[in-house]
Design a protein around this motif. Sequence first.
Motif, PDB file in Angstrom:
ATOM      1  N   MET A  90       0.828  -1.211   0.000  1.00 37.43           N
ATOM      2  CA  MET A  90       0.000   0.000   0.000  1.00 37.43           C
ATOM      3  C   MET A  90       0.858   1.254   0.000  1.00 37.43           C
ATOM      4  SD  MET A  90      -3.055  -0.943   2.692  1.00 37.43           S
ATOM      5  CE  MET A  90      -3.093   0.728   3.247  1.00 37.43           C
ATOM      6  N   VAL A  91       1.845   1.291   0.886  1.00 40.31           N
ATOM      7  CA  VAL A  91       2.702   2.479   0.989  1.00 40.31           C
ATOM      8  C   VAL A  91       3.447   2.719  -0.319  1.00 40.31           C
ATOM      9  CG1 VAL A  91       4.767   3.400   2.125  1.00 40.31           C
ATOM     10  CG2 VAL A  91       2.942   2.386   3.490  1.00 40.31           C
ATOM     11  N   VAL A  92       4.020   1.672  -0.879  1.00 40.93           N
ATOM     12  CA  VAL A  92       4.779   1.819  -2.129  1.00 40.93           C
ATOM     13  C   VAL A  92       3.869   2.284  -3.266  1.00 40.93           C
ATOM     14  CG1 VAL A  92       6.022   0.520  -3.915  1.00 40.93           C
ATOM     15  CG2 VAL A  92       6.602   0.210  -1.501  1.00 40.93           C
ATOM     16  N   MET A  93       2.699   1.654  -3.391  1.00 38.15           N
ATOM     17  CA  MET A  93       1.795   2.023  -4.485  1.00 38.15           C
ATOM     18  C   MET A  93       1.266   3.443  -4.340  1.00 38.15           C
ATOM     19  SD  MET A  93      -0.365  -1.395  -5.444  1.00 38.15           S
ATOM     20  CE  MET A  93      -0.692  -1.992  -3.801  1.00 38.15           C
ATOM     21  N   VAL A  94       0.822   3.818  -3.149  1.00 37.30           N
ATOM     22  CA  VAL A  94       0.249   5.149  -2.959  1.00 37.30           C
ATOM     23  C   VAL A  94       1.332   6.216  -3.060  1.00 37.30           C
ATOM     24  CG1 VAL A  94      -0.913   6.657  -1.306  1.00 37.30           C
ATOM     25  CG2 VAL A  94      -1.728   4.330  -1.648  1.00 37.30           C
ATOM     26  N   CYS A 130      -5.510  -4.238  -0.973  1.00 37.07           N
ATOM     27  CA  CYS A 130      -4.546  -4.560   0.099  1.00 37.07           C
ATOM     28  C   CYS A 130      -5.077  -4.094   1.448  1.00 37.07           C
ATOM     29  CB  CYS A 130      -3.197  -3.907  -0.185  1.00 37.07           C
ATOM     30  SG  CYS A 130      -2.225  -4.735  -1.440  1.00 37.07           S
ATOM     31  N   PHE A 131      -5.732  -2.925   1.471  1.00 39.15           N
ATOM     32  CA  PHE A 131      -6.282  -2.416   2.723  1.00 39.15           C
ATOM     33  C   PHE A 131      -7.386  -3.326   3.251  1.00 39.15           C
ATOM     34  CE2 PHE A 131      -9.150   0.376   5.171  1.00 39.15           C
ATOM     35  CZ  PHE A 131      -8.274   0.719   6.178  1.00 39.15           C
ATOM     36  N   ILE A 132      -8.225  -3.822   2.364  1.00 42.54           N
ATOM     37  CA  ILE A 132      -9.293  -4.745   2.779  1.00 42.54           C
ATOM     38  C   ILE A 132      -8.679  -5.993   3.407  1.00 42.54           C
ATOM     39  CG2 ILE A 132     -11.114  -6.280   1.924  1.00 42.54           C
ATOM     40  CD1 ILE A 132     -11.700  -4.055  -0.207  1.00 42.54           C
ATOM     41  N   TRP A 133      -7.701  -6.588   2.735  1.00 40.62           N
ATOM     42  CA  TRP A 133      -7.059  -7.798   3.259  1.00 40.62           C
ATOM     43  C   TRP A 133      -6.308  -7.506   4.547  1.00 40.62           C
ATOM     44  CZ3 TRP A 133      -5.859 -12.893   1.132  1.00 40.62           C
ATOM     45  CH2 TRP A 133      -6.796 -13.279   0.188  1.00 40.62           C
ATOM     46  N   LEU A 134      -5.611  -6.381   4.597  1.00 39.50           N
ATOM     47  CA  LEU A 134      -4.869  -5.993   5.789  1.00 39.50           C
ATOM     48  C   LEU A 134      -5.804  -5.895   6.994  1.00 39.50           C
ATOM     49  CD1 LEU A 134      -2.044  -4.151   6.668  1.00 39.50           C
ATOM     50  CD2 LEU A 134      -3.894  -2.531   6.805  1.00 39.50           C
TER      51      LEU A 134
END
Length: 186
Positions: free
Chosen positions: A23-27, A51-55
Motif C-alpha cells: 500500500m505504501v509503495v503504491m500510494v 490490500c487495505f481490505i485484506w490488511l
Amino acid sequence: MKRLIDGFFRVLEFLVVACMVAMVVMVFGNVVLRYGFNSGITVSDEMSRYCFIWLTYIGAMVAMRDGAHLGVDTLIRRLPRLGKTICFVLNQLLMLFCNVLFFMGTFEMHELQRTNVSPVVGISMIWVYGIGYVVSVVMGIINLNKLWRLATGRVSDEELVQVMESEDVAHEPAAATASGTAGGAR
C-alpha cells in the motif's frame, strides 16, 4: 499442532506487513508520479484498496488470537467469577453468531462477486471479498477454542476479562498456554 497454528499466524502477520508495504509503495509512488511527472499508475489505486481490505481482515484475525482488541471492562472486572463466566460465554457465542452470519453473507454474495470484475485490474471480486470465508472460519475456531477451554476449566479469572490494560501490552497466548493452562487456572 501448536507449531502448525503458530506458523499459520506467522504467515498472517507476514501478509499484514506485505499488504502495508505494498500500500505504501503504491500510494507513495503514485503521488510522486502524479505531482512530479504528471502521470500515474491506474492499477495502484485499486490494488492499494484491495490490500487495505485484506490488511484489515487479516489483522483482525491476528489481533483476536493475541487478545489485542480493546474494550471497556469497568463492569466485568467487578463481577464475581460466575458473572465473568456468563459474560465470557455470551461474548464468545455472540461473536460466533456474527462469524456464522459473516460466512453466510460471503457465501450468498459469492456468485455475484465471482462474476463481478474489478474495473482496472480485471480480477474477479471474489479474490478481494472471499477473505470473508477465511476470517469467519478462523475467528469461529478461535471462539470455539475459547469456549472449549472454559468448559474444560483452563481459563483463568484474568482471561475471563478479555480487555487489554493498554494498547502497548498485548496478551501472549503462546506464553500463557505453554504450561498447559492459560494464565494459571485457579
